[in-house]
Design a protein around this motif. Structure first.
Motif, PDB file in Angstrom:
ATOM      1  N   GLN A 143       2.516  62.411  44.980  1.00  0.00           N
ATOM      2  CA  GLN A 143       2.230  63.882  45.619  1.00  0.00           C
ATOM      3  C   GLN A 143       0.804  64.376  45.745  1.00  0.00           C
ATOM      4  OE1 GLN A 143       4.976  65.695  46.060  1.00  0.00           O
ATOM      5  NE2 GLN A 143       5.750  63.811  45.929  1.00  0.00           N
ATOM      6  N   PRO A 144       0.425  64.938  46.751  1.00  0.00           N
ATOM      7  CA  PRO A 144      -1.106  65.222  47.247  1.00  0.00           C
ATOM      8  C   PRO A 144      -1.725  66.020  45.804  1.00  0.00           C
ATOM      9  CG  PRO A 144       0.547  66.002  48.930  1.00  0.00           C
ATOM     10  CD  PRO A 144       1.328  65.308  47.832  1.00  0.00           C
ATOM     11  N   PRO A 145      -3.023  65.790  45.809  1.00  0.00           N
ATOM     12  CA  PRO A 145      -3.646  66.210  44.426  1.00  0.00           C
ATOM     13  C   PRO A 145      -3.532  67.719  44.494  1.00  0.00           C
ATOM     14  CG  PRO A 145      -5.258  65.169  46.217  1.00  0.00           C
ATOM     15  CD  PRO A 145      -3.828  64.931  46.738  1.00  0.00           C
ATOM     16  N   ASP A 146      -3.489  68.583  45.655  1.00  0.00           N
ATOM     17  CA  ASP A 146      -3.552  69.871  45.467  1.00  0.00           C
ATOM     18  C   ASP A 146      -2.034  70.507  45.338  1.00  0.00           C
ATOM     19  OD1 ASP A 146      -2.853  69.383  48.005  1.00  0.00           O
ATOM     20  OD2 ASP A 146      -3.658  70.524  49.072  1.00  0.00           O
ATOM     21  N   GLN A 147      -0.927  69.802  45.309  1.00  0.00           N
ATOM     22  CA  GLN A 147       0.369  70.094  45.166  1.00  0.00           C
ATOM     23  C   GLN A 147       0.977  69.841  43.701  1.00  0.00           C
ATOM     24  OE1 GLN A 147       2.884  68.587  48.371  1.00  0.00           O
ATOM     25  NE2 GLN A 147       4.813  68.919  47.209  1.00  0.00           N
ATOM     26  N   GLU A 148       1.442  70.900  43.154  1.00  0.00           N
ATOM     27  CA  GLU A 148       1.879  70.916  41.864  1.00  0.00           C
ATOM     28  C   GLU A 148       3.376  70.917  42.131  1.00  0.00           C
ATOM     29  OE1 GLU A 148       0.260  70.618  38.938  1.00  0.00           O
ATOM     30  OE2 GLU A 148      -1.381  70.225  39.913  1.00  0.00           O
ATOM     31  N   SER A 149       4.096  69.738  41.707  1.00  0.00           N
ATOM     32  CA  SER A 149       5.745  69.561  41.763  1.00  0.00           C
ATOM     33  C   SER A 149       6.121  69.329  40.607  1.00  0.00           C
ATOM     34  CB  SER A 149       5.922  68.769  42.972  1.00  0.00           C
ATOM     35  OG  SER A 149       5.496  69.050  44.158  1.00  0.00           O
ATOM     36  N   ARG A 150       7.181  69.569  40.321  1.00  0.00           N
ATOM     37  CA  ARG A 150       7.947  69.233  39.103  1.00  0.00           C
ATOM     38  C   ARG A 150       9.043  68.396  39.699  1.00  0.00           C
ATOM     39  NH1 ARG A 150       9.709  73.095  34.425  1.00  0.00           N
ATOM     40  NH2 ARG A 150       8.609  71.390  33.555  1.00  0.00           N
ATOM     41  N   VAL A 151       9.447  67.431  38.860  1.00  0.00           N
ATOM     42  CA  VAL A 151      10.493  66.422  39.232  1.00  0.00           C
ATOM     43  C   VAL A 151      11.657  66.655  38.612  1.00  0.00           C
ATOM     44  CG1 VAL A 151      10.715  64.168  39.669  1.00  0.00           C
ATOM     45  CG2 VAL A 151       8.661  64.760  39.691  1.00  0.00           C
ATOM     46  N   GLU A 152      12.932  66.676  39.374  1.00  0.00           N
ATOM     47  CA  GLU A 152      14.145  66.970  38.609  1.00  0.00           C
ATOM     48  C   GLU A 152      14.973  65.597  38.881  1.00  0.00           C
ATOM     49  OE1 GLU A 152      17.686  69.154  40.790  1.00  0.00           O
ATOM     50  OE2 GLU A 152      16.778  70.635  39.484  1.00  0.00           O
ATOM     51  N   LEU A 153      15.731  65.064  37.907  1.00  0.00           N
ATOM     52  CA  LEU A 153      16.509  64.007  38.103  1.00  0.00           C
ATOM     53  C   LEU A 153      17.942  64.262  38.373  1.00  0.00           C
ATOM     54  CD1 LEU A 153      14.809  61.306  35.582  1.00  0.00           C
ATOM     55  CD2 LEU A 153      14.278  61.613  38.268  1.00  0.00           C
ATOM     56  N   THR A 154      18.665  63.959  39.375  1.00  0.00           N
ATOM     57  CA  THR A 154      19.918  64.255  39.349  1.00  0.00           C
ATOM     58  C   THR A 154      20.906  62.786  39.382  1.00  0.00           C
ATOM     59  OG1 THR A 154      19.853  64.450  41.741  1.00  0.00           O
ATOM     60  CG2 THR A 154      19.580  66.367  40.611  1.00  0.00           C
ATOM     61  N   GLY A 155      22.184  62.846  38.997  1.00  0.00           N
ATOM     62  CA  GLY A 155      22.794  61.632  39.146  1.00  0.00           C
ATOM     63  C   GLY A 155      24.312  62.104  39.046  1.00  0.00           C
ATOM     64  N   SER A 156      24.873  61.086  38.796  1.00  0.00           N
ATOM     65  CA  SER A 156      26.390  60.961  38.846  1.00  0.00           C
ATOM     66  C   SER A 156      27.023  62.069  37.614  1.00  0.00           C
ATOM     67  CB  SER A 156      27.237  59.737  38.637  1.00  0.00           C
ATOM     68  OG  SER A 156      26.585  59.211  37.721  1.00  0.00           O
ATOM     69  N   ASP A 157      26.133  62.134  36.642  1.00  0.00           N
ATOM     70  CA  ASP A 157      26.616  63.130  35.731  1.00  0.00           C
ATOM     71  C   ASP A 157      25.857  64.387  35.687  1.00  0.00           C
ATOM     72  OD1 ASP A 157      24.060  61.842  34.889  1.00  0.00           O
ATOM     73  OD2 ASP A 157      24.526  61.332  32.972  1.00  0.00           O
ATOM     74  N   GLY A 158      25.120  64.740  36.562  1.00  0.00           N
ATOM     75  CA  GLY A 158      24.556  66.005  36.597  1.00  0.00           C
ATOM     76  C   GLY A 158      23.214  65.901  36.833  1.00  0.00           C
ATOM     77  N   ALA A 159      22.413  67.110  36.726  1.00  0.00           N
ATOM     78  CA  ALA A 159      21.001  67.135  36.843  1.00  0.00           C
ATOM     79  C   ALA A 159      20.298  67.482  35.303  1.00  0.00           C
ATOM     80  CB  ALA A 159      20.741  68.320  37.843  1.00  0.00           C
ATOM     81  N   LEU A 160      18.925  66.807  35.374  1.00  0.00           N
ATOM     82  CA  LEU A 160      18.386  67.334  34.250  1.00  0.00           C
ATOM     83  C   LEU A 160      17.217  68.418  34.750  1.00  0.00           C
ATOM     84  CD1 LEU A 160      17.165  63.529  33.268  1.00  0.00           C
ATOM     85  CD2 LEU A 160      19.098  64.969  32.168  1.00  0.00           C
ATOM     86  N   ALA A 161      16.834  69.213  33.571  1.00  0.00           N
ATOM     87  CA  ALA A 161      15.785  70.111  33.935  1.00  0.00           C
ATOM     88  C   ALA A 161      14.466  69.663  34.476  1.00  0.00           C
ATOM     89  CB  ALA A 161      15.315  70.947  32.515  1.00  0.00           C
ATOM     90  N   PRO A 162      13.909  70.177  35.467  1.00  0.00           N
ATOM     91  CA  PRO A 162      12.639  69.830  36.185  1.00  0.00           C
ATOM     92  C   PRO A 162      11.473  69.551  35.068  1.00  0.00           C
ATOM     93  CG  PRO A 162      13.570  71.541  37.436  1.00  0.00           C
ATOM     94  CD  PRO A 162      14.469  71.347  36.026  1.00  0.00           C
ATOM     95  N   ALA A 163      10.818  68.321  35.360  1.00  0.00           N
ATOM     96  CA  ALA A 163      10.020  67.833  34.141  1.00  0.00           C
ATOM     97  C   ALA A 163       8.718  67.406  34.905  1.00  0.00           C
ATOM     98  CB  ALA A 163      10.563  66.673  33.545  1.00  0.00           C
ATOM     99  N   ASP A 164       7.766  67.435  34.133  1.00  0.00           N
ATOM    100  CA  ASP A 164       6.183  67.075  34.483  1.00  0.00           C
ATOM    101  C   ASP A 164       5.886  65.744  34.313  1.00  0.00           C
ATOM    102  OD1 ASP A 164       5.501  69.478  36.168  1.00  0.00           O
ATOM    103  OD2 ASP A 164       5.288  70.382  33.929  1.00  0.00           O
ATOM    104  N   CYS A 165       5.157  65.110  34.368  1.00  0.00           N
ATOM    105  CA  CYS A 165       4.399  63.785  33.913  1.00  0.00           C
ATOM    106  C   CYS A 165       3.785  64.146  32.781  1.00  0.00           C
ATOM    107  CB  CYS A 165       3.641  62.932  34.820  1.00  0.00           C
ATOM    108  SG  CYS A 165       3.222  61.517  34.206  1.00  0.00           S
TER     109      CYS A 165
END
Length: 170
Positions: A143-165
């Motif tokens: 991600q660009p340095p000025d862009q704050e994004s959380r990452v959400e993992l989704t899969g065959s068993d649903g989605a996890l809550a968005p997370a930060d590194c």
């Protein structure tokens, strides 16, 4: 002449005796060195996160020679991560916590409302916290340095809550 010979013999004797430093065994001085996470301005290469022999996540450079400021797309980096460490990385003791038998394929990456959604073709809930962080940190590194994004993992068993590194960016 006799004084010179005596002085030379004394110097030679002192040198032969050493400095009085006794030999010792190896003394442990702490753990291994920590890897510095490259700052956002240094991200002109592709970074992915692997697990070190001591269980920490560390950024690993994949590919070099990109133009300054260039970053590789999140989907390409996740595919590299899901492929596991290469021979050089394995030889250095690096590994992945995404189990090979359960290593899901990447279905897609979507962006929206400050969240990067990474959709994997297999279950995500059974991934360890460290495996999840491997994916999250790898995506955040794209991600660009000025862009704050959380990452959400989704899969065959649903989605996890968005997370930060959990590794601070430079």
């Amino acid at each position: 002449m006799r004084a010179r010979t005596t002085a030379a013999v004394l110097v030679a004797g002192l040198l032969a005796a050493g400095c009085g430093i006794q030999g010792s065994d190896v003394i442990e001085a702490g753990g291994p060195a920590k890897v510095a996470v490259p700052s956002s301005t240094e991200r002109s290469r592709a970074l992915m996160y692997l697990v070190t022999p001591d269980g920490e996540l560390a950024p690993v450079v994949r590919g070099q020679g990109f133009p300054a400021g260039y970053t590789v797309a999140p989907s390409a980096m996740v595919r590299m991560l899901l492929g596991g460490p290469n021979d050089r990385e394995r030889a250095a003791g690096l590994r992945t916590e995404v189990p090979a038998r359960e290593r899901p394929e990447l279905v897609g990456v979507e962006f929206g409302n400050g969240v990067v959604r990474v959709q994997l073709g297999g279950p995500v809930r059974s991934l360890s916290a460290r495996a999840r962080q491997q994916v999250v940190c790898t995506v955040e590194a794209t991600q660009p340095p000025d862009q704050e994004s959380r990452v959400e993992l989704t899969g065959s068993d649903g989605a996890l809550a968005p997370a930060d590194c959990e590794i601070p960016r430079g």
